[in-house]
Motif scaffolding. Structure first.
Motif, PDB file in Angstrom:
ATOM      1  N   SER A  78       3.977  -0.588   4.522  1.00  0.00           N
ATOM      2  CA  SER A  78       3.860   0.082   5.813  1.00  0.00           C
ATOM      3  C   SER A  78       3.674  -0.942   6.939  1.00  0.00           C
ATOM      4  O   SER A  78       4.307  -0.866   7.991  1.00  0.00           O
ATOM      5  CB  SER A  78       2.696   1.061   5.764  1.00  0.00           C
ATOM      6  N   ASN A  85       8.014   4.043   6.574  1.00  0.00           N
ATOM      7  CA  ASN A  85       6.662   4.592   6.624  1.00  0.00           C
ATOM      8  C   ASN A  85       5.805   3.756   7.579  1.00  0.00           C
ATOM      9  O   ASN A  85       4.949   2.994   7.171  1.00  0.00           O
ATOM     10  CB  ASN A  85       6.072   4.596   5.212  1.00  0.00           C
ATOM     11  N   SER A 100       2.034   6.823   8.368  1.00  0.00           N
ATOM     12  CA  SER A 100       1.186   6.648   7.183  1.00  0.00           C
ATOM     13  C   SER A 100      -0.185   7.283   7.397  1.00  0.00           C
ATOM     14  O   SER A 100      -0.718   7.952   6.509  1.00  0.00           O
ATOM     15  CB  SER A 100       1.073   5.156   6.891  1.00  0.00           C
TER      16      SER A 100
END
Lengths: 315, 370
Positions: free
Chosen positions: A91, A267, A272
């Protein structure tokens, strides 16, 4: 005689004034007045900014149940787990890549458009409107529009590739392309605002400077380099800061276009956080991520201000 | 052949009414030429057309015997000083001065030499590393001048360069600019709305109003023989006193209030039997004594200037001002004798506003001085 008495009394009174006390009273008065004027902002910021911030910090040290109530105090455990999680690493990597893709490109394109649109030409108003039009389009509408553009079979982009005989690309489903596709969408969406701010900055540059340079015999690019860019630096600085913060906080287009997929390649950190909090109901870990995001943006902004102050010329 | 020649120059925006009309003008080499007029008269536009910043709608512009209508500013070999100086706020004084040379890629050694010379001449040697915001108004003005000087262009254009300075500094800079121009032998075209600047600095002056040339000439000529009522009231401070007049039975009647006898010998036939406006300079109405032609007037205002006294009085509906040498202790409301004579008067046509006959007295004065 009776007349002289009050005179003496009043002159004694005059000597007895305690200037320190009077000053203190006056200062207290101005302070209260100032606070009254500040009250609306303090209340608003307090409710919607400071309280949530501290609540988030508090939550990041706990585990919570599905309703967001704290259950177990875990100390720094949330943070430790987060930094060891490969998903979080992915992420962070995606987020930084995304910032790297979007920020410089947005600013360079917007600046070029603004410089062109700043010329005094016939019908330039039309182009200014077009260039800034994406500002008036909501994130949802723009995302849906790009969703169709990226559509694997009926999408405009793949149609063009087809024309050239290139194999079609799964823009939003291929992990190699998805982040780039979202970045392109974001650049397109941010262009309007950035363009408008930069154009405003360009128009506030005194035209005498250019006329004087014309007489001195300066060429177009010399003027651009020696006058336009330095004079625009405060605006550029502002735009860079805002664009970076916006890029870190991207959410809407991710949610509509890819929902963080494929293979977590899009993401981004805000998505997230959202997933952690509202799909997994892990408010503790979500809060920890939010605090990390806050810290990153804070540090980036501080660095920018430190560098910027030296380079930026304010009039 | 002048250094700058303007032939039937005109300017219009959007092809509608003309801002400038039929400007014919020659400016000689090494001349300090002043364009003066009220705001909106088109003087700045004219200057910007000479500079090449504004397109020429009609007519021909020649600089140094070459037609330059089509040339961009940089090819006209001139320098310009702007009203707000147009200094680059992000560059130091040195970079500001060298901006043009740098843009033209002049040799570094030459740049350095010219910078040193110019900075020394303009008294800027100590300030080269400062930014414009760290300078006072007068210093900024000097930097702007230095930029013009360092280019070594033979023609310098100035657009109201002193209007941002206070009165004292302005008087200083007037002299400095004038000296600089003479020293370097520059041809200067200087735009101002201030008639004092025009009178004190110009070799020749052009008075412009509503885009039309009112008069071109030397300062003294404009003062003594104003071509029309506009020039008469624009040049000189306090302004020339005006009054409607007619001639009746060997008498000049001004504003139906003053009657002045005169001999027909004094005035030519041409001005008799016409509607007239007479003009009289403030200094040509001295305090009257017994032997002279005297009018008694009631004072409505007194201004003490130190060595001179301005007294105002009403003639009909007009407010006239006389300038008397010395300190006169007069009160408002006093009746004083004023010497008003025909020979000091300028005569204008009341309908066209054009000058018919200039004051005879001033011509005498001119002769005495020469």
């Amino acid at each position: 005689m009776s007349m002289s008495n009050p005179m003496i009394e009043s002159s004694q009174e005059f000597h007895e004034i305690n200037y320190e006390n009077v000053k203190k009273k006056q200062r207290a008065k101005t302070f209260t007045k100032g606070m009254v004027f500040l009250l609306p902002s303090i209340v608003l910021f307090g409710t919607f900014l400071f309280y949530p911030l501290f609540k988030t910090m508090y939550l990041s040290f706990f585990l919570t149940n599905a309703r967001g109530e704290t259950t177990v105090y875990v100390g720094l455990q949330n943070y430790i787990e987060m930094f060891t999680s490969p998903i979080f690493h992915q992420s962070m990597k995606s987020t930084f890549l995304f910032v790297l893709y979007t920020v410089p490109t947005t600013i360079i394109i917007a600046l070029s458009l603004a410089v062109i649109a700043n010329e005094k030409l016939k019908g330039i108003g039309f182009f200014r409107t077009i260039f800034s039009s994406t500002m008036g389009i909501s994130v949802a509408a723009a995302s849906v529009f790009w969703l169709y553009m990226f559509h694997p079979s009926i999408g405009f982009l793949n149609r063009i590739l087809e024309l050239f005989g290139v194999e079609s690309i799964g823009w939003l489903t291929d992990p190699k392309w998805a982040l780039l596709a979202v970045a392109v969408t974001t650049i397109w969406m941010n262009l309007g605002f950035t363009f408008l701010v930069l154009l405003g900055g360009l128009q506030s540059i005194d035209s005498y400077l250019y006329e004087s340079a014309d007489i001195d015999g300066a060429g177009y690019f010399y003027k651009l380099r020696r006058i336009t860019i330095p004079m625009l630096s405060p605006t550029l600085f502002f735009v860079i800061t805002v664009t970076i913060i916006n890029a870190f906080q991207t959410f809407g287009q991710i949610d509509i276009l890819t929902q963080g997929g494929p293979q977590n390649s899009t993401n981004l950190i805000v998505y997230s956080i959202y997933r952690e909090a509202f799909s997994n109901y892990q408010f503790g870990t979500a809060s920890a991520q939010a605090i990390v995001l806050f810290t990153i943006i804070l540090i980036m902004t501080i660095i920018q201000f430190k560098i910027g102050e030296r380079k930026v010329h304010y009039q | 052949m002048g250094y700058i020649e303007l032939m039937d120059i005109s300017k219009s925006y959007n092809k509608q009414s003309n801002v400038l009309n039929g400007i014919d003008l020659q400016i000689e080499e090494g001349e300090f030429f002043v364009l003066v007029g009220p705001s909106g008269s088109g003087k700045s536009t004219l200057l910007r057309m000479i500079a090449g910043l504004e397109e020429i709608s009609g007519g021909t512009l020649k600089i140094n015997e070459k037609v330059v209508n089509h040339l961009p500013p940089k090819d006209r070999n001139l320098s310009m000083v702007f009203q707000n100086y147009a200094l680059y706020p992000h560059l130091t004084v040195e970079q500001n001065i060298l901006f043009g040379l740098h843009a033209k890629k002049v040799d570094k050694q030459v740049q350095k030499k010219r910078l040193e010379e110019t900075a020394k001449m303009m008294g800027l040697s100590e300030l080269l590393n400062r930014k414009p915001r760290e300078l006072s108004g007068g210093q900024r003005q000097r930097v702007a001048l230095a930029r013009a000087v360092v280019s070594e262009a033979p023609l310098c254009l100035m657009d109201e360069p002193l209007s941002n300075l206070d009165a004292k500094l302005r008087a200083n800079m007037r002299i400095e600019i004038r000296r600089l121009q003479k020293k370097l032998g520059l041809t200067m075209v200087y735009v101002t709305h201030d008639q004092v600047e025009a009178m004190t600095m110009g070799d020749r002056i052009m008075v412009l109003n509503d885009g039309i040339i009112q008069q071109v000439g030397e300062p003294i000529e404009l003062y003594n023989k104003p071509a029309n009522l506009f020039v008469a009231t624009f040049i000189g401070s306090p302004k020339m006193n005006l009054g409607k007049a007619k001639i009746k039975n060997d008498q000049l009647i001004i504003e139906d209030a003053l009657t002045i006898p005169f001999e027909k010998m004094d005035v030519p036939e041409s001005i008799q039997n016409r509607k007239l406006v007479i003009g009289l300079r403030a200094e040509h109405m001295p305090h009257g004594n017994e032997t002279q032609q005297v009018q008694h007037v009631e004072i409505v205002n007194v201004e003490h200037l130190g060595n001179e006294t301005l007294v105002s009085f009403e003639i009909g509906t007009e407010l006239w001002t006389a300038k008397w040498l010395g300190q006169w202790l007069i009160q408002v409301g006093d009746r004083v004798p004023v010497h008003i004579s025909v020979e000091n008067m300028c005569f204008f046509d009341a309908e066209t506003g054009d000058l018919i006959k200039a004051a005879a007295f001033t011509r005498k004065q001119e002769v005495v001085l020469r």
